[in-house]
Motif scaffolding. Structure first.
Motif, PDB file in Angstrom:
ATOM      1  N   GLU A 109       0.832  -1.210   0.000  1.00 40.29           N
ATOM      2  CA  GLU A 109       0.000   0.000   0.000  1.00 40.29           C
ATOM      3  C   GLU A 109       0.864   1.257   0.000  1.00 40.29           C
ATOM      4  O   GLU A 109       0.575   2.226  -0.710  1.00 40.29           O
ATOM      5  CB  GLU A 109      -0.935   0.005   1.210  1.00 40.29           C
ATOM      6  N   MET A 110       1.937   1.249   0.777  1.00 35.66           N
ATOM      7  CA  MET A 110       2.827   2.410   0.820  1.00 35.66           C
ATOM      8  C   MET A 110       3.560   2.600  -0.504  1.00 35.66           C
ATOM      9  O   MET A 110       3.732   3.731  -0.962  1.00 35.66           O
ATOM     10  CB  MET A 110       3.830   2.284   1.974  1.00 35.66           C
ATOM     11  N   ILE A 111       3.973   1.503  -1.126  1.00 33.11           N
ATOM     12  CA  ILE A 111       4.636   1.596  -2.431  1.00 33.11           C
ATOM     13  C   ILE A 111       3.694   2.240  -3.435  1.00 33.11           C
ATOM     14  O   ILE A 111       4.083   3.144  -4.190  1.00 33.11           O
ATOM     15  CB  ILE A 111       5.118   0.209  -2.903  1.00 33.11           C
ATOM     16  N   ALA A 112       2.429   1.821  -3.457  1.00 36.71           N
ATOM     17  CA  ALA A 112       1.454   2.388  -4.387  1.00 36.71           C
ATOM     18  C   ALA A 112       1.210   3.866  -4.094  1.00 36.71           C
ATOM     19  O   ALA A 112       1.151   4.695  -5.010  1.00 36.71           O
ATOM     20  CB  ALA A 112       0.143   1.614  -4.316  1.00 36.71           C
ATOM     21  N   PHE A 113       1.076   4.224  -2.815  1.00 33.56           N
ATOM     22  CA  PHE A 113       0.852   5.619  -2.456  1.00 33.56           C
ATOM     23  C   PHE A 113       2.041   6.493  -2.860  1.00 33.56           C
ATOM     24  O   PHE A 113       1.865   7.557  -3.462  1.00 33.56           O
ATOM     25  CB  PHE A 113       0.592   5.765  -0.955  1.00 33.56           C
ATOM     26  N   LEU A 114       3.232   6.058  -2.524  1.00 35.42           N
ATOM     27  CA  LEU A 114       4.417   6.858  -2.853  1.00 35.42           C
ATOM     28  C   LEU A 114       4.603   7.004  -4.358  1.00 35.42           C
ATOM     29  O   LEU A 114       5.015   8.067  -4.832  1.00 35.42           O
ATOM     30  CB  LEU A 114       5.663   6.252  -2.206  1.00 35.42           C
ATOM     31  N   ALA A 115       4.288   5.976  -5.103  1.00 36.86           N
ATOM     32  CA  ALA A 115       4.374   6.076  -6.566  1.00 36.86           C
ATOM     33  C   ALA A 115       3.398   7.141  -7.072  1.00 36.86           C
ATOM     34  O   ALA A 115       3.740   7.944  -7.944  1.00 36.86           O
ATOM     35  CB  ALA A 115       4.074   4.730  -7.215  1.00 36.86           C
ATOM     36  N   GLY A 116       2.198   7.169  -6.516  1.00 40.85           N
ATOM     37  CA  GLY A 116       1.223   8.181  -6.901  1.00 40.85           C
ATOM     38  C   GLY A 116       1.672   9.580  -6.514  1.00 40.85           C
ATOM     39  O   GLY A 116       1.522  10.535  -7.291  1.00 40.85           O
ATOM     40  N   ALA A 117       2.239   9.723  -5.326  1.00 42.17           N
ATOM     41  CA  ALA A 117       2.720  11.030  -4.885  1.00 42.17           C
ATOM     42  C   ALA A 117       3.877  11.515  -5.754  1.00 42.17           C
ATOM     43  O   ALA A 117       3.914  12.669  -6.174  1.00 42.17           O
ATOM     44  CB  ALA A 117       3.154  10.965  -3.420  1.00 42.17           C
ATOM     45  N   LYS A 118       4.799  10.617  -6.057  1.00 39.75           N
ATOM     46  CA  LYS A 118       5.925  10.981  -6.918  1.00 39.75           C
ATOM     47  C   LYS A 118       5.465  11.322  -8.326  1.00 39.75           C
ATOM     48  O   LYS A 118       6.089  12.130  -9.004  1.00 39.75           O
ATOM     49  CB  LYS A 118       6.952   9.846  -6.966  1.00 39.75           C
ATOM     50  N   GLY A 119       4.362  10.725  -8.746  1.00 38.60           N
ATOM     51  CA  GLY A 119       3.817  10.988 -10.075  1.00 38.60           C
ATOM     52  C   GLY A 119       2.855  12.169 -10.113  1.00 38.60           C
ATOM     53  O   GLY A 119       2.163  12.368 -11.103  1.00 38.60           O
ATOM     54  N   SER A 120       2.786  12.925  -9.030  1.00 40.76           N
ATOM     55  CA  SER A 120       1.965  14.148  -8.926  1.00 40.76           C
ATOM     56  C   SER A 120       0.461  13.881  -8.992  1.00 40.76           C
ATOM     57  O   SER A 120      -0.316  14.779  -9.282  1.00 40.76           O
ATOM     58  CB  SER A 120       2.359  15.154 -10.013  1.00 40.76           C
ATOM     59  N   GLU A 121       0.040  12.649  -8.704  1.00 42.35           N
ATOM     60  CA  GLU A 121      -1.377  12.310  -8.788  1.00 42.35           C
ATOM     61  C   GLU A 121      -2.233  13.010  -7.743  1.00 42.35           C
ATOM     62  O   GLU A 121      -3.449  13.105  -7.900  1.00 42.35           O
ATOM     63  CB  GLU A 121      -1.555  10.796  -8.660  1.00 42.35           C
ATOM     64  N   PHE A 122      -1.627  13.512  -6.678  1.00 41.06           N
ATOM     65  CA  PHE A 122      -2.394  14.133  -5.602  1.00 41.06           C
ATOM     66  C   PHE A 122      -2.188  15.647  -5.512  1.00 41.06           C
ATOM     67  O   PHE A 122      -2.700  16.279  -4.597  1.00 41.06           O
ATOM     68  CB  PHE A 122      -2.026  13.486  -4.258  1.00 41.06           C
ATOM     69  N   ASP A 123      -1.439  16.209  -6.434  1.00 45.74           N
ATOM     70  CA  ASP A 123      -1.133  17.626  -6.386  1.00 45.74           C
ATOM     71  C   ASP A 123      -2.393  18.502  -6.349  1.00 45.74           C
ATOM     72  O   ASP A 123      -2.402  19.539  -5.703  1.00 45.74           O
ATOM     73  CB  ASP A 123      -0.250  18.047  -7.561  1.00 45.74           C
ATOM     74  N   HIS A 124      -3.433  18.085  -7.024  1.00 43.10           N
ATOM     75  CA  HIS A 124      -4.653  18.888  -7.078  1.00 43.10           C
ATOM     76  C   HIS A 124      -5.326  19.017  -5.707  1.00 43.10           C
ATOM     77  O   HIS A 124      -6.135  19.914  -5.488  1.00 43.10           O
ATOM     78  CB  HIS A 124      -5.651  18.287  -8.092  1.00 43.10           C
ATOM     79  N   LEU A 125      -4.961  18.176  -4.763  1.00 40.61           N
ATOM     80  CA  LEU A 125      -5.542  18.245  -3.426  1.00 40.61           C
ATOM     81  C   LEU A 125      -4.971  19.360  -2.573  1.00 40.61           C
ATOM     82  O   LEU A 125      -5.549  19.729  -1.553  1.00 40.61           O
ATOM     83  CB  LEU A 125      -5.342  16.899  -2.705  1.00 40.61           C
ATOM     84  N   THR A 126      -3.857  19.922  -2.998  1.00 39.76           N
ATOM     85  CA  THR A 126      -3.204  20.973  -2.205  1.00 39.76           C
ATOM     86  C   THR A 126      -3.458  22.366  -2.754  1.00 39.76           C
ATOM     87  O   THR A 126      -2.927  23.342  -2.247  1.00 39.76           O
ATOM     88  CB  THR A 126      -1.696  20.731  -2.117  1.00 39.76           C
ATOM     89  N   ILE A 127      -4.241  22.444  -3.773  1.00 46.76           N
ATOM     90  CA  ILE A 127      -4.502  23.754  -4.404  1.00 46.76           C
ATOM     91  C   ILE A 127      -5.825  24.299  -3.924  1.00 46.76           C
ATOM     92  O   ILE A 127      -6.777  23.654  -3.723  1.00 46.76           O
ATOM     93  CB  ILE A 127      -4.492  23.631  -5.942  1.00 46.76           C
TER      94      ILE A 127
END
Length: 77
Positions: A59-77
């Protein structure tokens, strides 16, 4: 010891809690700890005795891959 989601983080002993070097320093960050068996615990640094979320290594590997791939950037705007 069995580590369950929502268990008090203060009950997780013998681990090193770490936070990002990019933390703002005001206590508004999360801390992570590697657990025996490869799981990862996450806690709120403002409430270190509060509930811990426990994730599998996968689960952590999947989350970190998403974070590194900017998949969650829209949540901080």
């Amino acid at each position: 010891m069995v580590f369950d989601n929502g268990m008090p983080a203060c009950d997780i002993t013998g681990v090193e809690w770490v936070k990002s070097s990019g933390s703002v320093g005001q206590g508004n960050c999360v801390e992570l700890a590697k657990l025996p068996g490869g799981q990862v615990a996450v806690r709120n640094s403002r409430h270190p005795g509060g509930a811990a979320l426990v994730y599998t290594r996968e689960e952590m590997i999947a989350f970190l891959a998403g974070a590194k791939g900017s998949e969650f950037d829209h949540l901080t705007i």
